[in-house]
Design a protein around this motif. Sequence first.
Motif, PDB file in Angstrom:
ATOM      1  N   ALA A   1       0.522  12.312 -14.225  1.00  0.00           N
ATOM      2  CA  ALA A   1       1.324  13.402 -13.664  1.00  0.00           C
ATOM      3  C   ALA A   1       0.437  14.558 -13.247  1.00  0.00           C
ATOM      4  CB  ALA A   1       2.363  13.854 -14.692  1.00  0.00           C
ATOM      5  N   ALA A   2      -0.534  14.914 -14.079  1.00  0.00           N
ATOM      6  CA  ALA A   2      -1.430  16.023 -13.742  1.00  0.00           C
ATOM      7  C   ALA A   2      -2.277  15.690 -12.521  1.00  0.00           C
ATOM      8  CB  ALA A   2      -2.326  16.339 -14.947  1.00  0.00           C
ATOM      9  N   THR A   3      -2.755  14.449 -12.425  1.00  0.00           N
ATOM     10  CA  THR A   3      -3.599  14.057 -11.300  1.00  0.00           C
ATOM     11  C   THR A   3      -2.815  14.032  -9.995  1.00  0.00           C
ATOM     12  OG1 THR A   3      -4.982  12.721 -12.775  1.00  0.00           O
ATOM     13  CG2 THR A   3      -5.116  12.250 -10.421  1.00  0.00           C
ATOM     14  N   VAL A   4      -1.636  13.415 -10.019  1.00  0.00           N
ATOM     15  CA  VAL A   4      -0.820  13.322  -8.811  1.00  0.00           C
ATOM     16  C   VAL A   4      -0.439  14.713  -8.309  1.00  0.00           C
ATOM     17  CG1 VAL A   4       1.398  12.551  -7.891  1.00  0.00           C
ATOM     18  CG2 VAL A   4       0.040  11.018  -9.316  1.00  0.00           C
ATOM     19  N   ARG A   5      -0.096  15.588  -9.238  1.00  0.00           N
ATOM     20  CA  ARG A   5       0.265  16.958  -8.842  1.00  0.00           C
ATOM     21  C   ARG A   5      -0.957  17.702  -8.291  1.00  0.00           C
ATOM     22  NH1 ARG A   5       4.658  20.065  -9.781  1.00  0.00           N
ATOM     23  NH2 ARG A   5       5.550  18.439 -11.119  1.00  0.00           N
ATOM     24  N   ALA A   6      -2.116  17.515  -8.921  1.00  0.00           N
ATOM     25  CA  ALA A   6      -3.326  18.203  -8.468  1.00  0.00           C
ATOM     26  C   ALA A   6      -3.741  17.750  -7.073  1.00  0.00           C
ATOM     27  CB  ALA A   6      -4.464  17.960  -9.461  1.00  0.00           C
TER      28      ALA A   6
ATOM     29  N   LEU B   1       2.857   7.323  -0.476  1.00  0.00           N
ATOM     30  CA  LEU B   1       3.434   6.540  -1.573  1.00  0.00           C
ATOM     31  C   LEU B   1       2.353   5.698  -2.241  1.00  0.00           C
ATOM     32  CD1 LEU B   1       5.649   5.073  -3.200  1.00  0.00           C
ATOM     33  CD2 LEU B   1       5.979   3.589  -1.216  1.00  0.00           C
ATOM     34  N   PHE B   2       1.590   4.961  -1.442  1.00  0.00           N
ATOM     35  CA  PHE B   2       0.578   4.071  -1.993  1.00  0.00           C
ATOM     36  C   PHE B   2      -0.682   4.832  -2.381  1.00  0.00           C
ATOM     37  CE2 PHE B   2       2.994   1.319   1.082  1.00  0.00           C
ATOM     38  CZ  PHE B   2       3.792   0.770   0.105  1.00  0.00           C
ATOM     39  N   ARG B   3      -0.944   5.954  -1.731  1.00  0.00           N
ATOM     40  CA  ARG B   3      -2.071   6.783  -2.156  1.00  0.00           C
ATOM     41  C   ARG B   3      -1.828   7.349  -3.552  1.00  0.00           C
ATOM     42  NH1 ARG B   3      -1.806   9.123   2.957  1.00  0.00           N
ATOM     43  NH2 ARG B   3      -1.284  11.153   2.071  1.00  0.00           N
ATOM     44  N   SER B   4      -0.573   7.599  -3.896  1.00  0.00           N
ATOM     45  CA  SER B   4      -0.265   8.074  -5.250  1.00  0.00           C
ATOM     46  C   SER B   4      -0.268   6.921  -6.244  1.00  0.00           C
ATOM     47  CB  SER B   4       1.088   8.787  -5.269  1.00  0.00           C
ATOM     48  OG  SER B   4       2.156   7.873  -5.055  1.00  0.00           O
ATOM     49  N   TRP B   5       0.155   5.736  -5.821  1.00  0.00           N
ATOM     50  CA  TRP B   5       0.122   4.578  -6.703  1.00  0.00           C
ATOM     51  C   TRP B   5      -1.316   4.250  -7.119  1.00  0.00           C
ATOM     52  CZ3 TRP B   5       3.849   0.128  -4.795  1.00  0.00           C
ATOM     53  CH2 TRP B   5       5.166   0.499  -5.092  1.00  0.00           C
ATOM     54  N   GLY B   6      -2.254   4.348  -6.181  1.00  0.00           N
ATOM     55  CA  GLY B   6      -3.634   3.951  -6.450  1.00  0.00           C
ATOM     56  C   GLY B   6      -4.235   4.657  -7.647  1.00  0.00           C
ATOM     57  N   PRO B   7      -4.403   5.991  -7.594  1.00  0.00           N
ATOM     58  CA  PRO B   7      -4.984   6.674  -8.754  1.00  0.00           C
ATOM     59  C   PRO B   7      -4.113   6.580  -9.998  1.00  0.00           C
ATOM     60  CG  PRO B   7      -4.232   8.251  -7.087  1.00  0.00           C
ATOM     61  CD  PRO B   7      -4.182   6.901  -6.462  1.00  0.00           C
ATOM     62  N   SER B   8      -2.797   6.511  -9.832  1.00  0.00           N
ATOM     63  CA  SER B   8      -1.912   6.411 -10.994  1.00  0.00           C
ATOM     64  C   SER B   8      -2.181   5.126 -11.768  1.00  0.00           C
ATOM     65  CB  SER B   8      -0.446   6.471 -10.552  1.00  0.00           C
ATOM     66  OG  SER B   8      -0.149   7.692  -9.914  1.00  0.00           O
ATOM     67  N   LEU B   9      -2.209   4.015 -11.068  1.00  0.00           N
ATOM     68  CA  LEU B   9      -2.447   2.741 -11.735  1.00  0.00           C
ATOM     69  C   LEU B   9      -3.877   2.647 -12.246  1.00  0.00           C
ATOM     70  CD1 LEU B   9      -0.504   0.455  -9.249  1.00  0.00           C
ATOM     71  CD2 LEU B   9       0.211   1.133 -11.528  1.00  0.00           C
ATOM     72  N   ALA B  10      -4.828   3.228 -11.518  1.00  0.00           N
ATOM     73  CA  ALA B  10      -6.219   3.220 -11.976  1.00  0.00           C
ATOM     74  C   ALA B  10      -6.349   3.990 -13.288  1.00  0.00           C
ATOM     75  CB  ALA B  10      -7.131   3.819 -10.906  1.00  0.00           C
TER      76      ALA B  10
ATOM     77  N   PRO C   1       5.643  14.433 -10.042  1.00  0.00           N
ATOM     78  CA  PRO C   1       6.371  14.772  -8.819  1.00  0.00           C
ATOM     79  C   PRO C   1       6.760  13.518  -8.060  1.00  0.00           C
ATOM     80  CG  PRO C   1       4.020  15.193  -8.534  1.00  0.00           C
ATOM     81  CD  PRO C   1       4.225  14.803  -9.981  1.00  0.00           C
ATOM     82  N   THR C   2       8.045  13.348  -7.810  1.00  0.00           N
ATOM     83  CA  THR C   2       8.531  12.153  -7.134  1.00  0.00           C
ATOM     84  C   THR C   2       9.342  12.527  -5.916  1.00  0.00           C
ATOM     85  OG1 THR C   2      10.556  12.076  -8.463  1.00  0.00           O
ATOM     86  CG2 THR C   2       8.634  10.895  -9.315  1.00  0.00           C
ATOM     87  N   SER C   3       9.524  11.537  -5.060  1.00  0.00           N
ATOM     88  CA  SER C   3      10.367  11.716  -3.882  1.00  0.00           C
ATOM     89  C   SER C   3      10.970  10.379  -3.527  1.00  0.00           C
ATOM     90  CB  SER C   3       9.553  12.246  -2.694  1.00  0.00           C
ATOM     91  OG  SER C   3      10.347  12.279  -1.526  1.00  0.00           O
TER      92      SER C   3
END
Length: 777
Positions: A289-294, A372-381, A102-104
Amino acid sequence: MNGGREFPGNFLGAPAECAPATSTPHGAWRDGSLSRPAGARPAPSRRAGGNANLIRVNTNETQGETGPFARLGRFVVGHPWRVIAVWVVAAIAVVALAPGLPTSSDESDFLPGHYESAKAQQVQETAFPEAFTPAAVIVVRRADGRPLSAADSARVTGLARSAEAAHLDGIAGLVAAPPAPNRLVQTIGVRLPGDVGTSSPEAADAVQALRAELDRLTGGTGLRARTTGAAAATLDDQEASGDADALVMIATLALILVLLLLIFRSPVTALLPILVLAVLSQVANGLIAATVRALGLRADSSASQLLIVVLFGVGTDYILFLMFRYRERLRAGDDPKTAMVGALARVGEAITSAAGVVIIAFLAMTLSSLSLFRSWGPSLAIAVTVTLLGGLTLVPAVVSLLGTKVFWPSRAWRREPEAARFARFGRSLARRPAVYAAVTGGVLAILAVGSFGFKPDFDLASGALPSSAESRVALEDLKRGLPAGATDPTHVYVQGKDLDQASLARFATRLKSVDGVGEVAPPEVSRDGTTAGFAVVLSVAPESAKALDTVRGPLRRTAHEAAPPGTRVLVGGGTAVFVDIRSAMNRDYSVVFPAAAALIFIVLALLLRSVIAPWYLLATVGLGFGATLGAATLLFQKVGGEPGLLFHLPLIMYMFVVALGTDYNILIMARLREEAREGLAPRPALAAAIRHTGPTIAAAGLILCGSFAALTLAGNKALVEVGFAISFGIAVAAFLMALFLTPAVTALIGHRAWWPGHGDEPPPLCPVPEPVEQRTP
């Protein structure tokens, strides 16, 4: 030798609880000799008394590697096809089942609700649900430059209706505005669907189709219609960059291939990281993708590109660390499978520790107030975690199947290189660590001073597009009759029960008096009569630094001071959103950076068993961060004359320069500790560590630095800044901090660097069992 009992290891491949006694002194010293090198602490020898049967040897080379990573290595090497099958099945399952990311591209989506611009957005949606901020603006003028006649103006209105009737994909509506006061231009606002962001590919496709339709409709009318605004600039940026994304990817892969070919002289080894990381990227992207959406988060449109860079850049580094040690074990005489077990046992914990620090640094971004950065954190981790697991399992499994064929057709892996340059450099650094530390630290400190001149810039399109780009041409046309801010007006809302026209007129007059305001449209009152909205057009581009200063200071201050009695005033719009994002980021810098530093310190202290080393490791990384930001500020702002740098560049630098810079520090500290545990004093250990690990760090740093430097080929202002800053920061981390500053400071501090754990001391010795005396019955 030990009855099958494995001695538990500790951080950085530290040997077991004790080194079993044996008469074989092989491996007692790093150079393979039996004599004690200069500066080495003498190994205990047999002597009378209770310790008569003690002698130190290299445990790993006599009875096999021990510890969790050795056990992992033996499992992977013993069942390579199972490991590969698990990864392939996981990749297929994740690709098939994972949702889309999910993006914006709407900046207001990333702001918390308590900021003024977010509150203004809520007021607009409630009081004026049909109102919209144009994603693009069509600027219409006469081809001969004369003022628009009444017939021309009617044609413009008809043009909007005809283009809307074409039902173009991605176009939700077009609204014609009245002609400018001097009648030189007339505008048409373009509305996109609510779920399409102005920076999205869908928006660019919609504008492209709209431009083609406008060319058809204006043919032979004597009118010229051009589009500008955020969505139009996105399209022009894509066209100006051309195949920049493909060029960057090709350049990155070519660099990795060429450097690996030069290092290992084998196409197999060169292709191995790319093929392995292609599988890992599928798993990582699906999990992300699954984590960010969840979590109910949204990523921006650059998230996928950023993840690819992380996977290929960091992944190649970790694979290099393992392959260098694997080759070293082969040269020491191990068979291929034993060599892989030994390589994983010795470097696995260093890689895991380095990745752990990166993961923690990324997760600290969840403390950000911006989604924006809260989604970057777990994504990159998640990306780094998947890369780490693949590097510890999938890569060893593949290499164990290939054996020495992984280096085909080269046979250079059989010979230990002299590493003359790094050997000389290591000896020089060991002789004069204070000089190296002072010079390196001084250079970085001077560059870091430049960071105090950093200014954030939200105008990403200015300077990134050629003057011939349609959005810039249309903006110049717009300025002939309207202020530049007409592409994205600032909205001021007045809320109250009794809104009389006189008080609203006085309020509008006060707004017009603000320096930097071009014009103020008559107020629009909501149906219930409790909200009045003013469209305030700034005299400068809405993304410019001057526009942000106007909204943040005099406009908001005047609006709040001039509010009619009993009313509440909110200032919103695109420029106001940028103002609040800047405030939110300043808050994040004061929270995320210290929290990340504290977490990294705790991890380093636990892993190094030291409370001394983490302090100067963090200090060197922080100094490298400041030097990188200072160098970018001096280059782009002072030399290049830019008004500022990408507004979130410091946070991007933090993610890569700080996190990855700690990687290289951990790798050199791992080898320093290993050499010290072999019996070398601090300075000889420094020389040996540089000789053995210097080529690895240099190769990994060069590949990662070059990968990010490829971003500068895109021709985009933002990517040029990001590419330079990260590549420069990685170069500083690899070639200055890890090879100069950190080992020099460690040598100067000596054994105290490992206090209170004393992890650099050789392991205790195991007693040799007394021989059983045979008696004749």
